[in-house]
Structure formats: structure tokens, C-alpha cells
Write a protein that holds these residues in place. Structure first.
Motif, PDB file in Angstrom:
ATOM      1  N   ALA A   1     -38.788  40.140  17.426  1.00 17.45           N
ATOM      2  CA  ALA A   1     -38.495  39.859  16.019  1.00 17.45           C
ATOM      3  C   ALA A   1     -37.915  38.462  15.839  1.00 17.45           C
ATOM      4  CB  ALA A   1     -37.525  40.917  15.474  1.00 17.45           C
ATOM      5  N   LEU A   2     -36.991  38.061  16.714  1.00 19.64           N
ATOM      6  CA  LEU A   2     -36.420  36.715  16.631  1.00 19.64           C
ATOM      7  C   LEU A   2     -37.468  35.645  16.891  1.00 19.64           C
ATOM      8  CD1 LEU A   2     -32.884  36.940  18.293  1.00 19.64           C
ATOM      9  CD2 LEU A   2     -33.433  36.501  15.908  1.00 19.64           C
ATOM     10  N   ARG A   3     -38.366  35.900  17.849  1.00 17.41           N
ATOM     11  CA  ARG A   3     -39.438  34.953  18.127  1.00 17.41           C
ATOM     12  C   ARG A   3     -40.304  34.737  16.894  1.00 17.41           C
ATOM     13  NH1 ARG A   3     -42.285  33.911  22.437  1.00 17.41           N
ATOM     14  NH2 ARG A   3     -43.230  32.484  20.941  1.00 17.41           N
ATOM     15  N   SER A   4     -40.683  35.828  16.236  1.00 15.24           N
ATOM     16  CA  SER A   4     -41.525  35.720  15.036  1.00 15.24           C
ATOM     17  C   SER A   4     -40.800  34.977  13.928  1.00 15.24           C
ATOM     18  CB  SER A   4     -41.924  37.121  14.556  1.00 15.24           C
ATOM     19  OG  SER A   4     -42.615  37.821  15.565  1.00 15.24           O
ATOM     20  N   GLU A   5     -39.506  35.258  13.772  1.00 19.20           N
ATOM     21  CA  GLU A   5     -38.732  34.570  12.732  1.00 19.20           C
ATOM     22  C   GLU A   5     -38.624  33.076  13.010  1.00 19.20           C
ATOM     23  OE1 GLU A   5     -34.136  34.535  11.016  1.00 19.20           O
ATOM     24  OE2 GLU A   5     -34.829  36.160  12.322  1.00 19.20           O
ATOM     25  N   GLU A   6     -38.388  32.710  14.277  1.00 21.25           N
ATOM     26  CA  GLU A   6     -38.266  31.296  14.618  1.00 21.25           C
ATOM     27  C   GLU A   6     -39.589  30.569  14.422  1.00 21.25           C
ATOM     28  OE1 GLU A   6     -36.161  28.749  18.144  1.00 21.25           O
ATOM     29  OE2 GLU A   6     -37.631  30.250  18.748  1.00 21.25           O
ATOM     30  N   GLU A   7     -40.693  31.177  14.819  1.00 16.89           N
ATOM     31  CA  GLU A   7     -42.000  30.545  14.633  1.00 16.89           C
ATOM     32  C   GLU A   7     -42.302  30.354  13.155  1.00 16.89           C
ATOM     33  OE1 GLU A   7     -44.006  29.245  16.849  1.00 16.89           O
ATOM     34  OE2 GLU A   7     -42.566  29.737  18.416  1.00 16.89           O
ATOM     35  N   LEU A   8     -41.952  31.352  12.315  1.00 19.77           N
ATOM     36  CA  LEU A   8     -42.181  31.236  10.884  1.00 19.77           C
ATOM     37  C   LEU A   8     -41.361  30.104  10.289  1.00 19.77           C
ATOM     38  CD1 LEU A   8     -43.451  32.318   8.289  1.00 19.77           C
ATOM     39  CD2 LEU A   8     -41.570  33.946   8.121  1.00 19.77           C
ATOM     40  N   GLU A   9     -40.103  29.965  10.687  1.00 16.37           N
ATOM     41  CA  GLU A   9     -39.259  28.893  10.170  1.00 16.37           C
ATOM     42  C   GLU A   9     -39.768  27.523  10.587  1.00 16.37           C
ATOM     43  OE1 GLU A   9     -35.327  29.718  11.440  1.00 16.37           O
ATOM     44  OE2 GLU A   9     -35.010  31.353  10.015  1.00 16.37           O
TER      45      GLU A   9
ATOM     46  N   GLU B   1     -42.884  26.747  11.230  1.00 15.43           N
ATOM     47  CA  GLU B   1     -44.089  26.472  10.455  1.00 15.43           C
ATOM     48  C   GLU B   1     -43.737  26.039   9.037  1.00 15.43           C
ATOM     49  OE1 GLU B   1     -47.194  26.290  11.304  1.00 15.43           O
ATOM     50  OE2 GLU B   1     -46.748  26.756  13.398  1.00 15.43           O
ATOM     51  N   MET B   2     -42.737  26.682   8.450  1.00 16.96           N
ATOM     52  CA  MET B   2     -42.314  26.297   7.101  1.00 16.96           C
ATOM     53  C   MET B   2     -41.740  24.894   7.082  1.00 16.96           C
ATOM     54  SD  MET B   2     -40.593  29.898   5.831  1.00 16.96           S
ATOM     55  CE  MET B   2     -40.057  29.173   4.277  1.00 16.96           C
ATOM     56  N   GLU B   3     -40.985  24.517   8.131  1.00 17.62           N
ATOM     57  CA  GLU B   3     -40.431  23.172   8.196  1.00 17.62           C
ATOM     58  C   GLU B   3     -41.533  22.134   8.362  1.00 17.62           C
ATOM     59  OE1 GLU B   3     -37.623  23.253  11.332  1.00 17.62           O
ATOM     60  OE2 GLU B   3     -36.202  24.541  10.249  1.00 17.62           O
ATOM     61  N   ARG B   4     -42.536  22.463   9.184  1.00 18.54           N
ATOM     62  CA  ARG B   4     -43.654  21.529   9.336  1.00 18.54           C
ATOM     63  C   ARG B   4     -44.410  21.371   8.029  1.00 18.54           C
ATOM     64  NH1 ARG B   4     -45.082  24.704  14.045  1.00 18.54           N
ATOM     65  NH2 ARG B   4     -44.097  23.860  15.926  1.00 18.54           N
ATOM     66  N   ALA B   5     -44.641  22.492   7.328  1.00 17.23           N
ATOM     67  CA  ALA B   5     -45.378  22.440   6.068  1.00 17.23           C
ATOM     68  C   ALA B   5     -44.632  21.630   5.020  1.00 17.23           C
ATOM     69  CB  ALA B   5     -45.635  23.854   5.555  1.00 17.23           C
ATOM     70  N   SER B   6     -43.306  21.751   4.995  1.00 13.65           N
ATOM     71  CA  SER B   6     -42.535  20.993   4.003  1.00 13.65           C
ATOM     72  C   SER B   6     -42.489  19.511   4.308  1.00 13.65           C
ATOM     73  CB  SER B   6     -41.103  21.537   3.944  1.00 13.65           C
ATOM     74  OG  SER B   6     -40.445  21.340   5.182  1.00 13.65           O
ATOM     75  N   SER B   7     -42.718  19.128   5.551  1.00  7.55           N
ATOM     76  CA  SER B   7     -42.676  17.709   5.921  1.00  7.55           C
ATOM     77  C   SER B   7     -44.023  17.023   5.818  1.00  7.55           C
ATOM     78  CB  SER B   7     -42.151  17.556   7.354  1.00  7.55           C
ATOM     79  OG  SER B   7     -43.037  18.167   8.267  1.00  7.55           O
ATOM     80  N   VAL B   8     -45.126  17.779   5.611  1.00  3.79           N
ATOM     81  CA  VAL B   8     -46.467  17.195   5.522  1.00  3.79           C
ATOM     82  C   VAL B   8     -46.764  16.848   4.070  1.00  3.79           C
ATOM     83  CG1 VAL B   8     -48.930  17.640   5.832  1.00  3.79           C
ATOM     84  CG2 VAL B   8     -47.304  18.418   7.535  1.00  3.79           C
ATOM     85  N   LYS B   9     -47.229  15.624   3.810  1.00  2.13           N
ATOM     86  CA  LYS B   9     -47.624  15.172   2.473  1.00  2.13           C
ATOM     87  C   LYS B   9     -49.124  15.371   2.314  1.00  2.13           C
ATOM     88  CE  LYS B   9     -43.957  11.749   2.064  1.00  2.13           C
ATOM     89  NZ  LYS B   9     -43.638  10.330   1.846  1.00  2.13           N
ATOM     90  N   ILE B  10     -49.531  16.254   1.394  1.00  2.00           N
ATOM     91  CA  ILE B  10     -50.935  16.544   1.169  1.00  2.00           C
ATOM     92  C   ILE B  10     -51.469  15.611   0.090  1.00  2.00           C
ATOM     93  CG2 ILE B  10     -52.604  18.317   0.494  1.00  2.00           C
ATOM     94  CD1 ILE B  10     -50.580  20.373   1.424  1.00  2.00           C
TER      95      ILE B  10
END
Length: 604
Positions: free
Chosen positions: A559-567, A569-578
């Protein structure tokens, strides 16, 4: 014929091949038309289209633009593939810069630990006025209090010092102590040990207090024993694995944590040969020379040299290796005091399950190990023979663990963390049952043992050695990597203080718990031999609790692994300019893609 060729659109022969080649040499103009939304770039589209029509009358405008866009897409794809290859190569170099020094550090640490572990047993078991019965009292009344004191001090220092300063502050006193013991304390042991006082107290209190009084009699040897035990729990578990968890990701850990043991267990093999070499060296010295003192000085010199190498490798990695990206959410936690940290750790189910794993291993291995060492001293009473056998034991442990390490990565990849965490308790239970069965039912096995040229005592020594070898190889290759992987998804504060509480306190607590059980059994039933059936039943209960905790921790870890991977991914998505494409360009692309079908009848 010319008309037929022209009707094929893109298949028509260009009337000005030089112009076509020049346009192909500059495909980035098409990329600009696709990516830039400003009117400045859009207004040039008719002009470019007229130029294309001027030298390619058989090709429609939309087909030329689409062809040009296709070339641009191919160029962008090839550039992306090149960037990806460069990123993979850079990541591989960075990974190797982490893994190779960590492997060397683990080699040096475990090389030292093997020498210290074999030496501490020889010192306290074969000393005058002592025996293997001193070990339960030593682990309970000396090792455990010192481990708790160190954990409290380490927790306090972790709030005051940086990670680098904390590492050096902890490891340097170990290096200085072992050097001082070999060159100062052991040569003066006859002067600093209160043997007369111990003899007087023993005569007064009786032989039942021989174990506690032996601690007083050979106190400097007992201090060496405790420092060697702390080297295993502090330097290996807290310092090395804490540092490895800091600079590696979970994916890297799955690949390389089991492989750390390959180099480390080569250290077991070589250090076992080193111990045996110095054990045999004492036989070749002249009369009147304390051969054990000469051997001890040489081995402590090696320990000091390896300790300095560990410090150098730690400095190199911190200087030249970048830290991996972590989820920013978990890092900004307030500092907690000592009592707050303990309350927080006790209230965490995740930490409790980890603590159960460590305590259960300590109790289980101790229930078998002390009984085996008592048989070992009976078979090899002299320090020379005892130390030489321990050298062979360490070498065999290294070979077995090396083989298990080769299989461990397959186990992690094929079956995952949960199965790998359950193998060690299963192996320990099966081999422990075999050892206790030989002791309890040695009579029926006596004829078979005699045919093999062994006495029942020697057979018990060998079976106990095999039990320890298989249990320790499973621990080093599977249990330790599983335990250390479990720390990685935790936040930094819980990771640092949780490791200090679990590895420094729970590890000796498990050993002391096993020692307390043995002390209670000895007092209740008169001897370890009489209490063997009950020790076997206790072993079964402890391993069952161990397996239950491993199953519970598996779910929380995933569960912690899944939560960390999700966070992440969200941080990467917020840093990418589309890039936003305007509606005009979208309609342009649609008209370009649809015009070939419309232009075909016109050409026909």
C-alpha cells in the motif's frame, strides 16, 4: 504517361529535385508550423504552399504539408530516442556509482563483523572461569542495557547532527576501541581483571552464580563482546542500511540489495580463512610467547584498516553521487523528542510488525545457538581448536549465503516481497526441529552416527553448524534485504528513528528474550538438555507469530509503495508544461488531413 503519373499525387516525379532536397534538409520549418500558435508563423503557410506548388505541380498542398509534418515527426521521434538512450546511459552510470561503493562498504563491514564475531566467542567462552553459559546472562544484563542506551543517544544525536556528522560520530569510536583493545586492553587483562574478587564471591554465593560472576571476572572481554554485537546492529543495520536506503530507490533496491550480499559473503569466506590462518599461526610461535595476543593484534589491525576504508567510501559517495528524488510530501515533518519518537514508533502498526520480525528472529536463532555453542566447547575445549572451527564455520556460511544470494533476485522478481520474507522463518523452523530432534532422540541415531565415524556429540556439533549456516544464509540473502526494503517507503523521520529503535534495541531484545527464556528453563528444569522439548515448542510459537507479522507487513508495504508511486507521478505531472495548440491550428491540421481525399478527384 505524365498525366497518369501526376494523378498519383505523392508518387509524382518532382520537376525540381534540387528544391525538394533543399526543403528536406530543413524539416524544422514544418515543426514550427505545427508547434507555434502565433499568427506570425501561420501567415507564412500560404507563401510556403505557393513555393511548393511552383516546383511540384503534381502534389497537392495538403499532401506536401502532411509529408513535411511526417518528416518532422520522424525527426522528433529519433531525437527523443536519442535523448532516452542518453538518459538510460546516465542513469546506469549514476546507479553504478552508488552500487559499487555500497558493495565495497558492505564487504568491509561484514569482513570486520566476521572477525569480531568469531573473536568475541573465543574470548568469553574459552576464558578461565567462564563457559558458554555466560552468553545468556551477557546478552540480557549487559548487551541489552547498552543497546538501549545507545538507541537513546542515537535518537538524540539524530536531532542535533546532520546525517554525515552522525555517521562519523558513531563509527569512529568503534574503530578506536577495537584498536585499543588489541594493543592496550588485552595485554593488560591480567592486571585489570578482578579474578581474586570473583573467586571470593563464587565461594560465597555458590556455583549457580558462575555466569553472572564470570561477567565481572572477565569484564574487558565482555565489553569486547558487547561492542562486537553492537557493530552488527549499529554499523550494519543502522549506518550502512540507513545510508543505502537514503541513496537508492525501491526499484534499485529490488535489483541490487540481494546482490550486495554477493560481495559481502565473499568477505565471509575470506574473513573465515583469515581467522583460521591466525588461529593456526599461534602453533608456530616459540615457547613463552602469547600467540593469542599476537593474533589479536593482527586481526584488530585489519579491523581498523577496514573501518578507515568504510569512512573513505562513505565520503566518496556523499561527494560524487546525487541523491534520488523522493516524494516531497513525506519529508517536511516536525522534529520529535526522544519520548515523542518512542510513542510514535510504538503507535505505528508498520513499525510494530517490523519489530516483531526482528525480535522473532533474535529469539529463534538464540534458542538454538546457545545450545549448539555449549556442545561446541565440549567438543573443542582449547581456544586454538575452537577458533579454527569458527573460521571454517564462517567460510561455509559465506559460501552458502553466496549461493542463496544468486537465487534471491529470482525469488524477489518471481514471487515478490511477501514470499521472500517468509522463507527465512520456514528454514529456521525446519532446521531447528532437526537439531533438537538429534539431541532429544540421539540414542536411536547412535549406531548410524558410529558408522559415519562420529560420536553423537560431534554429530550434534555438525548438525547445529548446518542449522546456523542455513539460517544465517537465509537471513543475509532474504531476511535482511526484505527488512531494509520495508524502510524505503517511510518518511525520513520515521526511517531514521524507526531503524534506531528496531535494529539497535529490538535486535538485542530478541537475543535477550531468547536468553531469558533459556535462563528460566535452566532454573525450572535444571539444565538446557531437560528443557529441550519445551524450547522446541516455544520455537514453533515464535515462528508462527513471525509468519503472521510478515503477512501483515506485506499488505502495508504494498500500500505504501502504491501511494509513493502515485505521489511521484502527480509531482511529475505538475512539473510538466503541456503546450496549448490554438483552435485555428487544430482546424488547419484537420483540413490538411482531409484534403488529400478531396483533392484526389480534382487531380483525376
Amino acid at each position: 504517361m505524365a498525366t497518369a503519373i501526376q494523378t498519383r499525387g505523392i508518387l509524382s516525379l518532382p520537376s525540381k529535385p534540387i528544391g525538394v532536397r533543399r526543403s528536406l534538409l530543413h524539416p524544422s520549418h514544418g515543426l514550427k508550423l505545427r508547434l507555434f500558435s502565433s499568427a506570425k508563423h501561420r501567415q507564412h503557410l500560404p507563401v510556403l504552399s505557393q513555393k511548393f506548388q511552383s516546383f511540384e505541380p503534381g502534389i497537392s498542398i495538403s499532401q506536401k504539408v502532411r509529408s513535411n509534418q511526417f518528416i518532422c515527426k520522424a525527426e522528433a521521434a529519433s531525437a527523443g530516442e536519442g535523448d532516452t538512450a542518453k538518459e538510460i546511459a546516465a542513469a546506469s552510470v549514476t546507479t553504478l556509482k552508488k552500487i559499487i561503493p555500497l558493495g565495497l562498504m558492505f564487504f568491509c563491514i561484514l569482513f570486520n563483523y566476521t572477525i569480531l564475531r568469531d573473536t568475541k566467542d573465543v574470548l568469553v567462552v574459552t576464558a578461565k572461569g567462564s563457559s558458554a553459559e555466560i552468553i545468556p546472562f551477557l546478552k540480557t544484563w549487559v548487551n541489552l542495557p547498552m543497546a538501549i542506551g545507545f538507541m537513546l543517544l542515537y535518537t538524540k544525536l539524530s536531532n542535533l547532527l546532520s546525517k554525515k556528522a552522525l555517521f562519523y560520530t558513531v563509527i569512529i569510536p568503534f574503530i578506536l576501541y577495537f584498536g585499543a583493545f588489541g594493543f592496550v586492553m588485552y595485554p593488560l587483562s591480567n592486571y585489570i581483571h578482578p579474578e581474586a574478587l570473583a573467586d571470593k564471591l563464587l565461594a560465597t554465593l555458590g556455583p549457580r552464580f558462575m555466569g553472572p560472576l564470570a561477567i565481572l571476572r572477565i569484564w574487558s572481554f565482555c565489553l569486547f563482546y558487547v561492542m562486537a554485537e553492537l557493530w552488527g546492529s549499529v554499523v550494519i543495520s543502522v549506518l550502512f542500511w540507513g545510508f543505502a536506503n537514503q541513496i537508492t530507490t525501491v526499484d534499485e533496491a529490488k535489483k541490487f540489495y540481494p546482490l550486495f550480499g554477493l560481495g559481502a559473503n565473499v568477505a565471509l569466506i575470506f574473513s573465515g580463512r583469515t581467522v583460521k590462518y591466525f588461529s593456526n599461526l599461534r602453533k608456530n610461535l616459540g615457547p613463552g610467547v602469547d600467540g593469542w595476543a599476537v593474533s589479536l593484534k593482527a586481526m584488530m589491525s585489519i579491523v581498523v584498516g577496514m573501518g578507515l576504508a568504510i569512512c573513505f567510501l562513505y565520503w566518496w559517495v556523499n561527494t560524487y553521487v546525487p541523491l534520488p528524488e523522493r516524494s516531497q510530501k513525506k519529508k517536511n515533518k516536525p522534529k520529535m523528542g526522544t519520548m515523542e519518537s518512542l510513542k510514535f514508533l510504538v503507535s505505528s502498526p508498520y513499525i510494530r510488525d517490523l519489530a516483531t520480525l526482528v525480535v522473532a528472529y533474535g529469539i529463534s536463532i538464540n534458542l538454538v545457538e546457545v545450545t549448539w555453542k555449549s556442545k561446541l566447547k565440549a567438543q573443542f575445549p582449547s581456544p586454538n581448536e575452537y577458533s579454527a572451527f569458527m573460521g571454517d564455520f564462517s567460510t561455509c556460511t559465506g559460501i552458502a549465503t553466496f549461493t542463496m544470494m544468486l537465487l534471491s533476485q529470482y525469488v524477489f522478481d518471481k514471487y515478490g516481497w511477501g514470499v521472500a520474507a517468509k522463507i527465512t522463518p520456514t528454514v529456521l523452523l525446519l532446521t531447528g526441529v532437526a537439531f533438537f530432534s538429534l539431541i532429544l532422540f540421539g540414542g536411536p541415531f547412535a549406531p548410524l552416527v558410529a558408522k559415519l565415524g562420529m560420536t553423537p556429540l560431534l554429530a550434534a556439533v555438525y548438525v547445529g553448524a548446518l542449522q546456523n549456516i542455513f539460517s544465517k544464509s537465509a537471513k543475509y540473502s532474504l531476511f535482511d534485504p526484505c527488512k531494509e526494503m520495508a524502510y524505503i517507503p517511510l518518511d525520513e523521520d520515521t526511517k531514521v528513528k524507526g531503524k534506531a529503535a528496531i535494529d539497535v534495541v529490538c535486535n538485542p531484545l530478541g537475543k535477550s528474550g531468547g536468553a531469558l527464556i533459556q535462563q528460566f528453563m535452566i532454573l525450572s528444569f535444571g539444565s538446557l538438555a531437560n528443557s529441550t522439548p519445551y524450547l522446541g515448542m516455544i520455537l514453533l510459537v515464535i515462528v508462527t507469530a513471525w509468519l503472521a507479522a510478515a503477512k501483515s507487513l506485506e499488505g502495508q508495504f504494498n500500500a505504501l509503495r502504491s501511494e509513493e508511486e502515485l505521489e511521484k507521478e502527480m509531482e511529475r505531472a505538475s512539473s510538466v508544461k503541456i503546450p496549448v495548440v490554438s483552435q485555428d491550428e487544430g482546424s488547419l491540421g484537420e483540413s490538411s488531413s482531409s484534403s488529400p481525399e478531396k483533392s484526389a478527384p480534382t487531380n483525376m
